[in-house]
Design an enzyme around this catalytic site. Structure first.
Site, short mmCIF file in Angstrom:
data_model
loop_
_atom_site.label_atom_id
_atom_site.label_comp_id
_atom_site.label_asym_id
_atom_site.label_seq_id
_atom_site.Cartn_x
_atom_site.Cartn_y
_atom_site.Cartn_z
N LYS A 34 0.82 -1.20 0.00
CA LYS A 34 0.00 0.00 0.00
C LYS A 34 0.86 1.26 0.00
O LYS A 34 0.64 2.19 -0.79
CB LYS A 34 -0.91 0.02 1.23
CG LYS A 34 -1.81 1.25 1.30
CD LYS A 34 -2.38 1.50 2.68
CE LYS A 34 -1.40 2.25 3.54
NZ LYS A 34 -2.06 2.97 4.67
N ASN A 35 1.84 1.31 0.89
CA ASN A 35 2.64 2.52 1.04
C ASN A 35 3.52 2.79 -0.17
O ASN A 35 3.96 3.92 -0.37
CB ASN A 35 3.49 2.44 2.31
CG ASN A 35 2.65 2.52 3.56
OD1 ASN A 35 1.57 3.10 3.56
ND2 ASN A 35 3.13 1.92 4.65
N ARG A 104 -3.22 10.76 4.26
CA ARG A 104 -1.98 11.53 4.38
C ARG A 104 -1.16 11.48 3.10
O ARG A 104 -0.47 12.44 2.75
CB ARG A 104 -1.16 11.01 5.56
CG ARG A 104 0.06 11.87 5.83
CD ARG A 104 0.74 11.51 7.12
NE ARG A 104 1.87 12.39 7.35
CZ ARG A 104 1.79 13.63 7.82
NH1 ARG A 104 0.61 14.13 8.14
NH2 ARG A 104 2.87 14.38 7.97
N CYS A 128 -4.28 8.16 9.71
CA CYS A 128 -4.51 7.56 11.02
C CYS A 128 -4.16 8.54 12.13
O CYS A 128 -3.18 9.27 12.05
CB CYS A 128 -3.69 6.29 11.19
SG CYS A 128 -4.47 4.82 10.51
N ASP A 319 4.80 0.11 12.11
CA ASP A 319 3.49 -0.40 11.69
C ASP A 319 3.21 -1.82 12.19
O ASP A 319 2.08 -2.29 12.10
CB ASP A 319 3.37 -0.37 10.16
CG ASP A 319 3.08 1.02 9.63
OD1 ASP A 319 2.72 1.90 10.43
OD2 ASP A 319 3.20 1.23 8.41
N ILE A 341 9.05 6.02 16.94
CA ILE A 341 8.74 6.78 15.73
C ILE A 341 7.64 7.80 15.98
O ILE A 341 7.79 8.98 15.69
CB ILE A 341 8.33 5.83 14.58
CG1 ILE A 341 9.40 4.76 14.36
CG2 ILE A 341 8.08 6.62 13.30
CD1 ILE A 341 10.74 5.30 13.94
#
Length: 458
Positions: A34-35, A104, A128, A319, A341
């Protein structure tokens, strides 16, 4: 113009009904990342020629990004997991807030639009709710390349400095290795005049995937995956075909689920080097790992407590912090997981405790005292990865759980419950208390494939 989906909206009343204490067995096909896909969609704005992307995951975030591109005048055509993108006739305009809200990755478009057209205007992005994720690094870097940027009423407006026809190369050192800033600046610098050097750059695989596609398009980028990236700007980029890399976060989530349920599964396709930090911790916690080509097999055994600190790649990914914490709830001993993070990514702790876990939080460190069992509950996931953590916890719980907040889950996991069910999990997606899809055998539980994106409409 918007795309059409088989599901017009994701109702908060939807939930996953999960019957726990079932082992998993079999093979899992890992979807495209996805990213990576999101930033590659933004990068398609850099050329007026067609981009063909393969292995694109069917996710609501991809659907949203596609709608953003279509709003700009981009033509999209998709079939299954292939997406053809034609950005020849773009209309530069301010994107409506309702289109970018909650995504985002929409902000990735600013670098591509600015360097190709000399201006861009985007509302501040969403995503998120996991703490502050400022765009200062993006803006400072774009200014270093010669952009004039102002923020008015939550809208970022960027343009070239007067008398300049394009961005100019610069030496940029990021204060922190921000993935988003690194990607935004790489795209902006690809069509800038001269050489750009980004130091303290992020090293994530998704950045390497972006640079690989841009180089196929004619860019001159060196050092992707290292702390220093060099970009020699070119006059024009052309079209290309590119396959999105496998999703390392989805892969890690399935491996963790197998470890938690003491199961044996094989995942593929994957790039094992992208998962080294996760595999090391799974082995340390007692699982047996076998890597072979583009597949990874795991056999879960008794679970031992471990200590984890999230870190930029190649460290342990933030994640997977929440899913791994679900695993540690039933480990023998006391585990510690430190989030380095994001400063506010512990929403799942209280939810796991409601299921019987024994977790305390000191600053951004969770201390997990392993318990013998968890109990099924009705809970609402607060973000994408916490939802995955709750599902893993439900898989190892006694009795039945109902996990709500699926609008978060569907942002980042393609047919998650369908894949789990094929492995032997007992899961069904319910809507308003009813079953969304039924199998012919009412004793079996089968979920729905919950999203079918169709961009092929005006």
């Amino acid at each position: 113009m918007v795309c059409e989906s088989n599901n017009k909206s994701y109702l908060k009343s939807q939930n996953l009904k999960i019957i726990g204490k079932n082992s998993l067995r079999g093979n899992v096909k890992i979807s495209g990342a996805k990213n990576s896909a999101l930033v590659l969609l933004a990068a398609s704005l850099l050329t007026d020629e067609k981009i063909i992307l393969d292995n694109v995951p069917l996710l609501t975030d991809i659907e949203k990004m596609g709608n953003i591109l279509k709003n700009l005048g981009v033509k999209l055509h998709n079939k299954d997991h292939q997406l053809i993108i034609d950005s020849k006739n773009i209309s530069i305009q301010e994107l409506p807030y309702e289109l970018v809200n909650g995504l985002r990755a929409s902000f990735f478009c600013i670098g591509a639009l600015l360097t190709r057209f000399g201006k861009a205007s985007l509302p501040l992005p969403g995503g998120c709710n996991i703490g502050e994720r400022p765009i200062n690094e993006h803006i400072n870097g774009l200014r270093a390349l010669g952009a004039e940027i102002i923020i008015e009423k939550e809208v970022v407006k960027a343009k070239l400095i007067k008398k300049k026809s394009k961005l100019f190369g610069a030496n940029i050192r990021l204060n922190c290795p921000s993935v988003g800033a690194t990607e935004t600046l790489i795209m902006a610098a690809s069509l800038a005049e001269g050489r750009t050097i980004i130091e303290n750059a992020a090293r994530e695989p998704e950045i390497q995937d972006l640079c690989q596609m841009l180089n196929k398009m004619g860019a001159k980028i060196y050092g992707a995956g290292k702390e220093k990236i060099i970009i020699d700007g070119v006059q024009k980029l052309h079209g290309c075909s590119h396959k999105v890399i496998p999703d390392r976060i989805e892969a890690g989530t399935f491996l963790i689920a197998a470890a938690a349920t003491s199961s044996s599964i094989t995942i593929s396709p994957v790039i094992p080097n992208h998962l080294e930090a996760v595999l090391n911790k799974l082995e340390e916690s007692g699982s047996k790992i076998e890597k072979k080509g583009n597949s990874i097999s795991i056999s879960g055994k008794s679970i031992k407590a471990v200590k984890i600190k999230t870190a930029p790649f190649p460290g342990f990914p933030t994640d997977l912090q929440a899913p791994f914490m679900a695993l540690m709830t039933i480990a023998k001993g006391t585990s510690m997981i430190s989030e380095r993070i994001f400063e506010n990514r512990m929403h799942h702790v209280n939810l796991l405790n409601q299921m019987g876990a024994a977790i305390t939080v000191d600053d951004n460190t969770a201390i997990i005292n392993g318990v013998k069992k968890l109990k099924g509950m009705n809970l609402v996931g607060s973000d994408l990865r916490s939802s995955a953590a709750l599902i893993i916890a439900a898989l190892i719980s006694e009795n039945i759980s109902h996990i709500y907040g699926l609008e978060h889950l569907d942002r980042g996991y393609e047919n998650f419950e369908f894949k789990l069910t094929k492995l032997g999990a007992k899961i069904i997606r319910e809507v308003d208390g009813g079953i969304q899809t039924k199998s012919k055998n009412s004793s079996e539980i089968h979920p729905t494939k919950n999203l079918d994106i169709n961009f092929n409409v005006a």
